[in-house]
Design a protein around this motif. Structure first.
Motif, PDB file in Angstrom:
ATOM      1  N   HIS A 204      66.699  37.994 -34.089  1.00 17.77           N
ATOM      2  CA  HIS A 204      66.494  37.953 -32.637  1.00 17.77           C
ATOM      3  C   HIS A 204      66.388  36.508 -32.187  1.00 17.77           C
ATOM      4  CE1 HIS A 204      62.447  37.402 -34.178  1.00 17.77           C
ATOM      5  NE2 HIS A 204      62.120  36.852 -33.014  1.00 17.77           N
TER       6      HIS A 204
ATOM      7  N   ASP B 272      64.003  34.440 -29.258  1.00 20.25           N
ATOM      8  CA  ASP B 272      62.783  34.729 -28.502  1.00 20.25           C
ATOM      9  C   ASP B 272      63.057  34.817 -26.996  1.00 20.25           C
ATOM     10  OD1 ASP B 272      61.259  34.687 -30.835  1.00 20.25           O
ATOM     11  OD2 ASP B 272      60.899  32.534 -30.692  1.00 20.25           O
TER      12      ASP B 272
ATOM     13  N   HIS C 155      66.540  34.028 -35.387  1.00 21.40           N
ATOM     14  CA  HIS C 155      65.708  33.990 -36.588  1.00 21.40           C
ATOM     15  C   HIS C 155      65.262  35.401 -36.967  1.00 21.40           C
ATOM     16  CE1 HIS C 155      63.120  33.330 -33.052  1.00 21.40           C
ATOM     17  NE2 HIS C 155      62.148  33.932 -33.710  1.00 21.40           N
TER      18      HIS C 155
ATOM     19  N   ARG D 130      51.640  29.321 -32.669  1.00 22.03           N
ATOM     20  CA  ARG D 130      52.935  29.114 -32.011  1.00 22.03           C
ATOM     21  C   ARG D 130      52.780  28.645 -30.571  1.00 22.03           C
ATOM     22  NH1 ARG D 130      57.597  33.359 -30.577  1.00 22.03           N
ATOM     23  NH2 ARG D 130      56.504  33.255 -28.598  1.00 22.03           N
TER      24      ARG D 130
HETATM   25 FE   LIG Z   1      60.650  35.296 -32.858  1.00 21.06          FE
END
Ligand SMILES: [Fe+2]
Length: 292
Positions: free
Chosen positions: A111, A113, A263, A278
């Motif tokens: 996918h 983000d 990723h 993150r």
């Molecule tokens: Fe992700």
């Protein structure tokens, strides 16, 4: 500017991943210029810094040098110390709540983000504070390469076309345990629309922007054409020739550009502690591949 002469390190995969042998603090204290990393990042959409030791405030400050750092509204996965840092973790607070986002041990599919958002923040940093020894490798795929892999007649079919990206598709695929109770509410998230091919404003390179977890159709193609074309795009997006596999170690900081990469993550063990932090940040469309 020839960035690789100024920043020490080595390519991990040509055109996709580069390991930088400097401390992030050197950008924060002005020893290194952020312009140097931007030039390198254009050549390698995944940059890896090893053995970093960073406060969350430093993580946010570094992210903010690259783009406007995003405040996160989801309180359940937010750091208690910063509204711009989220956690992914196997750890729990004393009252039993998960410390952060918890995808379970299952693997996570390819996918990019935020493709389900009208205006995705495409810059991302993942910082591994504590990383399980076994499993959980992360893979990145170069979407410039994915575009090149498409046959010319497929490229002609999708160039300049707009895709429909649907969050409900991702909900049906992903295994994020903490989202399960919100399935009905989240499945009503409105569709969004992006170009399925993104142009880099400085290099002119074209990147495929076909997230298999959200892209449901391409405007202007018939249902039958979509049924043929979409699987070809998804296959190219994860083609082994476009992929770099990263064995994440504690202290790794990985920064990537979601406008030209996808990723995924391997299955991982839940018996070993994991704490990843993150940030996401808005990369400017004047200098990056941004869906708009
Ligand atoms: Fe992700």
């Amino acid at each position: 500017m020839e960035s690789t002469q100024l920043i020490y390190g080595k390519p991990l995969k040509e055109g996709l991943a580069f390991e930088i042998d400097v401390k992030v603090e050197e950008f924060l204290d002005g020893s290194l210029d952020i312009d140097e990393i931007e030039a390198l990042w254009r050549q390698y959409p995944l940059l890896v810094f090893r053995r970093q030791s960073l406060l969350e405030e430093e993580l946010v400050r570094f992210s903010s040098l690259l783009g406007e750092c995003e405040a996160v509204s989801r309180k359940d996965i937010l750091s208690p110390y910063s509204d711009k840092v989220i956690y992914f973790s196997t750890l729990k607070y004393a009252d039993g709540r998960n410390l952060g986002g918890f995808a379970g041990g299952e693997d996570v599919d390819w996918h990019s983000d935020q493709t389900f958002r009208p205006s995705p923040s495409t810059g991302a940093i993942l910082y591994g504070v504590e990383v399980p020894r076994d499993g959980g490798d992360i893979y990145w795929a170069d979407q410039y390469r994915a575009y090149e892999l498409l046959l010319p007649d497929v490229r002609r079919k999708i160039d300049g076309r707009i895709g429909t990206y649907r969050y409900a598709k991702r909900l049906g695929i992903m295994n994020a345990t903490e989202l399960k109770g919100k399935f009905d509410e989240l499945s009503r998230t409105p569709d969004v629309f992006h170009p399925v091919v993104l142009d880099h404003p400085l290099t002119g390179k074209k990147a495929l922007y076909a997230d298999p977890t959200t892209l449901v159709s391409i405007d202007g193609l018939t249902e039958a054409e979509n049924a043929v074309i979409l699987p070809l795009l998804f296959a190219a997006g994860g083609d082994p020739s476009a992929v770099y596999r990263h064995k994440v170690l504690s202290g790794d900081l990985m920064m990537w550009d979601n406008g030209c990469t996808m990723h995924r993550r391997d299955v991982m063990t839940l018996e070993q502690p994991r704490l990843m932090k993150r940030t996401t940040f808005r990369l400017p469309a004047s200098r990056y591949c941004v869906p708009h």
